[in-house]
Design an enzyme around this catalytic site. Structure first.
Site, PDB file in Angstrom:
ATOM      1  N   HIS A  14       0.848  -1.186   0.000  1.00 55.62           N
ATOM      2  CA  HIS A  14       0.000   0.000   0.000  1.00 55.62           C
ATOM      3  C   HIS A  14       0.884   1.237   0.000  1.00 55.62           C
ATOM      4  CE1 HIS A  14      -0.231   0.878   4.641  1.00 55.62           C
ATOM      5  NE2 HIS A  14       0.961   0.494   4.294  1.00 55.62           N
ATOM      6  N   CYS A  25       6.016   6.250   4.288  1.00 57.35           N
ATOM      7  CA  CYS A  25       4.752   5.552   4.042  1.00 57.35           C
ATOM      8  C   CYS A  25       3.984   6.118   2.844  1.00 57.35           C
ATOM      9  CB  CYS A  25       3.875   5.583   5.285  1.00 57.35           C
ATOM     10  SG  CYS A  25       4.573   4.621   6.646  1.00 57.35           S
ATOM     11  N   HIS A  29       4.931   0.416  -0.450  1.00 55.96           N
ATOM     12  CA  HIS A  29       5.712  -0.505   0.370  1.00 55.96           C
ATOM     13  C   HIS A  29       4.801  -1.637   0.828  1.00 55.96           C
ATOM     14  CE1 HIS A  29       3.757   2.258   3.170  1.00 55.96           C
ATOM     15  NE2 HIS A  29       3.912   1.336   4.123  1.00 55.96           N
ATOM     16  N   HIS A  70      -1.504 -10.583  -1.040  1.00 56.60           N
ATOM     17  CA  HIS A  70      -0.701 -10.219  -2.202  1.00 56.60           C
ATOM     18  C   HIS A  70      -1.440  -9.260  -3.139  1.00 56.60           C
ATOM     19  CE1 HIS A  70       1.754 -13.499  -0.684  1.00 56.60           C
ATOM     20  NE2 HIS A  70       2.753 -12.933  -1.337  1.00 56.60           N
ATOM     21  N   GLU A 113       0.697  -4.153  11.327  1.00 55.54           N
ATOM     22  CA  GLU A 113       1.553  -4.072  10.134  1.00 55.54           C
ATOM     23  C   GLU A 113       2.943  -4.610  10.430  1.00 55.54           C
ATOM     24  OE1 GLU A 113       1.807   0.004   8.980  1.00 55.54           O
ATOM     25  OE2 GLU A 113      -0.181   0.000   8.066  1.00 55.54           O
TER      26      GLU A 113
END
Length: 126
Positions: A14, A25, A29, A70, A113
């Protein structure tokens, strides 16, 4: 009250919009996500002494595999794919799609995450 939980894992990429230029971010990544679903029951246990059979969470596992694993999460969610939005999405999905016996309910969903970061979503969180 009884509480049980189950972990699910998926890999996805994302990027997050509206961050300052140069923020790591903001770039595309990936993460190895962990999703934890917590179920609670104020009542009696079902035979042979379960809140609910963990197999009842099979549809959620399939949903993650088929729609999130994925994938580019920016194309999956209608909101920025933060851990907070993912936790809220998965909570609502579980509420709407899992067939849980009364009085079992989804208490919260936690999305991580990384090994040291997480976001929780549930309507009764303090």
């Amino acid at each position: 009250m009884f509480r049980i939980g189950k972990q699910f894992r998926f890999e996805a990429a994302h990027s997050l919009p509206d961050l300052p230029e140069g923020h790591q971010c903001a770039r595309v990544h990936g993460h190895s996500y962990t999703v934890e679903v917590y179920l609670v029951s104020d009542g009696e246990l079902t035979r042979p002494g379960f809140v609910v059979d963990f197999a009842e969470l099979g549809p959620f596992s399939a949903h993650i595999r088929d729609h999130f694993d994925h994938r580019d999460l920016n194309t999956v969610l209608d909101a920025p794919p933060t851990s907070e939005h993912l936790a809220a999405y998965f909570y609502q999905w579980c509420r709407n799609h899992l067939r849980l016996p009364e009085p079992v309910r989804v208490e919260k969903v936690r999305v991580s995450e990384t090994a040291s970061t997480f976001a929780d979503y549930g309507p009764d969180l303090p």
